[in-house]
Scaffold this active site. Structure first.
Site, PDB file in Angstrom:
ATOM      1  N   HIS A 369       0.826  -1.213   0.000  1.00 23.51           N
ATOM      2  CA  HIS A 369       0.000   0.000   0.000  1.00 23.51           C
ATOM      3  C   HIS A 369       0.843   1.238   0.000  1.00 23.51           C
ATOM      4  O   HIS A 369       0.510   2.237  -0.616  1.00 23.51           O
ATOM      5  CB  HIS A 369      -0.939  -0.016   1.195  1.00 23.51           C
ATOM      6  CG  HIS A 369      -1.517  -1.361   1.437  1.00 23.51           C
ATOM      7  ND1 HIS A 369      -1.743  -1.880   2.662  1.00 23.51           N
ATOM      8  CD2 HIS A 369      -1.874  -2.320   0.548  1.00 23.51           C
ATOM      9  CE1 HIS A 369      -2.220  -3.099   2.554  1.00 23.51           C
ATOM     10  NE2 HIS A 369      -2.302  -3.386   1.288  1.00 23.51           N
ATOM     11  N   ASN A 634      -1.396  -7.953 -13.473  1.00 18.94           N
ATOM     12  CA  ASN A 634      -0.525  -8.225 -12.311  1.00 18.94           C
ATOM     13  C   ASN A 634      -0.892  -9.570 -11.698  1.00 18.94           C
ATOM     14  O   ASN A 634      -0.042 -10.433 -11.469  1.00 18.94           O
ATOM     15  CB  ASN A 634      -0.694  -7.161 -11.218  1.00 18.94           C
ATOM     16  CG  ASN A 634      -0.411  -5.763 -11.706  1.00 18.94           C
ATOM     17  OD1 ASN A 634       0.231  -5.597 -12.735  1.00 18.94           O
ATOM     18  ND2 ASN A 634      -0.896  -4.769 -10.997  1.00 18.94           N
ATOM     19  N   ASP A 635      -2.182  -9.716 -11.418  1.00 23.57           N
ATOM     20  CA  ASP A 635      -2.623 -10.971 -10.815  1.00 23.57           C
ATOM     21  C   ASP A 635      -2.698 -12.088 -11.849  1.00 23.57           C
ATOM     22  O   ASP A 635      -2.245 -13.199 -11.603  1.00 23.57           O
ATOM     23  CB  ASP A 635      -3.981 -10.787 -10.137  1.00 23.57           C
ATOM     24  CG  ASP A 635      -3.831 -10.226  -8.734  1.00 23.57           C
ATOM     25  OD1 ASP A 635      -2.918 -10.692  -8.027  1.00 23.57           O
ATOM     26  OD2 ASP A 635      -4.595  -9.324  -8.351  1.00 23.57           O
ATOM     27  N   CYS A 682      -5.318  -3.163 -17.242  1.00 21.54           N
ATOM     28  CA  CYS A 682      -4.965  -2.117 -16.275  1.00 21.54           C
ATOM     29  C   CYS A 682      -3.852  -2.536 -15.315  1.00 21.54           C
ATOM     30  O   CYS A 682      -3.638  -1.894 -14.303  1.00 21.54           O
ATOM     31  CB  CYS A 682      -6.201  -1.679 -15.503  1.00 21.54           C
ATOM     32  SG  CYS A 682      -6.959  -3.008 -14.566  1.00 21.54           S
TER      33      CYS A 682
END
Ligand code: PEP
Ligand code: MG
Length: 755
Positions: A369, A634-635, A682
């Site tokens: 984060h 990303n995932d 994205c």
């Protein structure tokens, strides 16, 4: 003759302090010190060896051995018992030293008549600078108390050595000299950008000013008070989730608590106070031993726990000194580079942003984060700089390159100059990208590509106008939840979403519903530890099990978008049923608001992230149900390659430009386009010009990225001929290459594509 302190260790310490403050050269004082120790401790021999250049230990003073051997007898680090103590940085006590396999006989010293030996390292600033040894004729066991006294004396000696009169500090050891040299960390770039400044420790160390105590009981009381306040603070952090800085791992706090309540740790500190040290010096001494031992340990789990203990000792020192917990309360240098083990986003936001230029972390992953918030603030971050806190000194000049993941401390003037130049070039480039702002995002063969921006906090919003982004392709709603200390209420959610829509105006915004759980822990939500958090109870899985959270959020989105278009998508959908269920909840909320007469969005577009490989094989069933799809590369690719995206050990092992990954992306893109469903991507790869080139070559006509990447990606695509690129990729994608990176780079070079 037995060894044992005459008059107690405190009397000896007092005497040593008088000697140290007394007249004479440093050598005279050292000679007096060994005499005092030998007499006071009833040892037959007391000797001090100090580290010289070439990692040789030289006999500097002795009481009991042949005085002619002083400055002549030497041992290498690792050689003999003295060398072993220096090498391991651990005390050694042997009733029969000569039978030890490491025993090395130095004839010039005349030590053959002494049987027992006890030695401790003299450690300064975490490094061994010498060895203190006592010997006795008889074969005897030295007890813990005696070793403790020796260690306390060694600490006082370290101060004398540190004054630099005996040995030039640069000579203490090669590692000391190395400490002054530049050092570079090849970490992980967590937030883009380049900065140069002065290192500041996020958790400042407290320098011990007073070593020897006047009143042991008073020190004991100070320790008691500081220990109690430290424990209270940690217990409060754990109990009152409000105070846990988001992102600070709970298990680290649990470990802190365990150590803070550990009797052994406290007893060691108390023991050091009883031997005559101040509370701060006692903590430092225990910490020094820990640090010395840490050097020997290679097991990563144990090393982690020992750094936890070291952090805790630092905290205790600050409690003793009555200092604030982090440097956020201090005045920062004008160009500050913050160095920390790890950090939460709320902690980052506490700093004066006009002075904070970059952050260097021992831990951290691109998805942590703090990295996401730093990106929003435009602060470069480099993570994965293992053990940087052991080497960095506050005030060191540091250069941080968030693009390459490099952090350089104490750069040479040449490196510093090169970086300043680079900084200038980047400023120029920035101006160039700014000039591209209003230029069309069109390729040389006339293909329009929509470049969207990723966002998640209000600090991101000004970038919409600055970059000329087509809109927000991914609004990560979880960030509001992560940076606030309590669960954002409905009104706060509505306010944020309305603010985002106002800032975007006519430009579309895609809100993604909460992607929390797993490793994205909310400070106020009690999570369960999971073996594989990325594969765990997170995102859509969590909110379908706890639908109230999703219902509130969807309600907030519907209200905020009243009278306009609402685009919303769900994260981590792994099968069509999950999408249906989430969409159903949206419909229930919509109807509810309709019944209440609330102004509703004029249109609602519902889509999903595609970030679980299984969903890519359900497109025929999924596509008729969705208005759009956004690929979360990303995932998706971490699951595709089964390689944790946050673990630098494996995240670099597979390339996103591997033919297999490109085929997956190409096929998904083609299926969506054929079905007339909008498709975008994205993940972070959209923001890298080479990867973006490949995506456009594969058929993507819309991608969403961090604001800073829009300029470079636009410059790339305005110099790209998509037809050529596509044809080139087609020739390679079925081939045997492990990755197409090298070939695509050559393609870009040969065809003048700006990557
Ligand atoms: C992704 O997985 O690519 C994505 C955009 O989602 P996040 O990075 O927030 O997990
Ligand atoms: Mg994701």
């Amino acid at each position: 003759m037995a060894m044992g302190a005459v008059g107690g260790p405190r009397a000896l310490l007092r005497r040593l302090r008088e000697v140290m403050a007394g007249p004479g050269s440093a050598q005279d004082r050292l000679d007096r010190i060994v005499r005092n120790i030998a007499a006071n401790m009833v040892a037959d021999v007391c000797s001090i060896y100090l580290m010289r250049a070439g990692r040789r230990l030289e006999l500097f003073a002795t009481e009991g051995l042949n005085p002619d051997a002083v400055h002549k007898a030497t041992l290498r680090v690792g050689e003999g018992l003295v060398g072993t103590i220096a090498d391991t940085a651990l005390p050694l006590s042997l009733p029969d030293a000569q039978s030890h396999p490491k025993f090395a006989y130095l004839p010039e010293t005349g030590e053959e008549i002494y049987h027992s030996l006890v030695g401790v390292p003299i450690i300064r600033a975490g490094r061994v600078v010498g060895v203190l040894v006592a010997q006795n004729r008889t074969m005897r066991e030295y007890d813990e108390d005696e070793i403790d006294v020796m260690q306390t004396i060694a600490m006082v000696l370290a101060e004398l050595v540190g004054q630099g009169d005996l040995v030039d500090p640069a000579e203490f050891s090669e590692s000391e000299a190395r400490r002054r040299e530049p050092y570079t960390y090849d970490g992980v770039g967590l937030a883009e950008g380049l900065a140069m400044g002065v290192a500041v420790l996020h958790e400042p160390r407290v320098a011990v000013e007073r070593l020897i105590a006047e009143d042991a009981q008073a020190e004991m009381n100070r320790l008691g008070v500081a220990m109690a306040s430290l424990r209270k603070r940690i217990d409060a952090m754990l109990a009152d989730q409000d105070m846990v800085p988001a992102g600070e791992h709970r298990d680290v706090l649990e470990t802190y608590r365990m150590f803070a309540h550990d009797r052994g740790w406290r007893e060691k500190i108390e023991e050091a106070i009883r031997s005559g040290l101040t509370a701060e010096a006692a903590v430092e001494r225990v910490q020094m031993e820990t640090r010395a031992r840490m050097g020997q340990i290679t097991d990563p789990y144990l090393r982690e726990r020992l750094s936890d203990l070291e952090d805790l000792a630092n905290r205790l020192m600050r409690h003793l000194a009555g200092k604030t917990e982090t440097a956020a309360g201090d005045v920062l240098p004008e160009e500050a580079i913050l160095v920390a083990r790890s950090m939460g986003p709320a902690e980052l936001l506490d700093y004066d942003r006009s002075r904070l230029k970059a952050v260097v972390l021992e831990e951290g992953s691109p998805t942590s984060h703090v990295a996401i918030v730093a990106r929003g603030l435009g602060i470069p971050v480099v993570g994965g700089c293992e053990r940087v806190l052991e080497r960095v000194e506050p005030g060191d000049i540091a250069v941080v390159d968030g693009d390459t993941g490099q952090a350089i401390f104490r750069p040479t003037p040449e490196v510093a100059a090169a970086f300043s130049e680079n900084l200038l070039i980047r400023v120029e480039r920035k101006a160039e990208y700014a000039a591209l702002r209003d230029m069309p995002a069109t390729t040389t063969d006339g293909i329009d590509v929509k470049l969207f921006m990723n966002a998640g906090l209000t600090v991101d919003l000004p970038h919409l106008d600055e970059t000329g982004a087509a809109g927000i392709g991914l609004f990560r709603t979880e960030l509001q939840f992560m940076v606030s200390s309590t669960m954002p209420r409905l009104a706060a959610q509505i306010e944020l979403y309305a603010h985002v829509l106002n800032a975007a105006g006519e430009r579309p915004v895609i809100f993604r519903t909460l992607d929390v759980g797993g490793d994205k822990v909310l400070p106020y939500m009690v999570g369960q530890r999971e073996e594989n958090p990325a594969l765990g109870w997170r995102a859509i899985r969590l909110v379908l099990d706890r639908p109230a959270l999703l219902r509130y959020q969807l309600r907030a989105l519907l209200i905020a978008a009243g009278g306009r278009t609402l685009s919303v998508m769900f994260p981590m959908v792994a099968d069509v049923a999950e999408f249906r269920q989430a969409r159903q909840i949206l419909e229930v909320e919509r109807r509810r608001l309709e019944r209440m007469g609330q102004t509703l969005p004029v249109s609602i577009r519902v889509g999903t992230m595609l970030e679980v490989p299984a969903l890519a094989y359900q497109l025929p069933a999924l596509l008729p149900l969705v208005d759009f799809i956004s690929v979360g590369s990303n995932d998706l690719l971490q699951f595709f390659f089964a390689a944790d995206r946050g673990n630098p050990k494996v995240s670099g092992r597979y390339d996103l430009l591997a033919p297999s990954a490109l085929k997956l992306l190409r096929d998904v893109c083609a299926a969506c386009t054929a079905a007339g469903v909008s498709i975008s991507l994205c993940g972070e790869m959209a923001g890298r010009p080479l990867e973006a080139m490949a995506l456009i070559g594969l058929g993507f006509r819309s991608i969403s990225m961090n604001a800073v990447s829009i300029g470079p990606v636009k410059a790339m695509l305005r110099s790209l001929d998509v037809g050529q690129c596509r044809a080139y990729i087609d020739t390679l994608i079925e081939g045997p290459d492990r990755t197409l990176r090298g070939k695509l780079e050559s393609f870009a070079r040969d065809h003048g594509v700006r990557i």
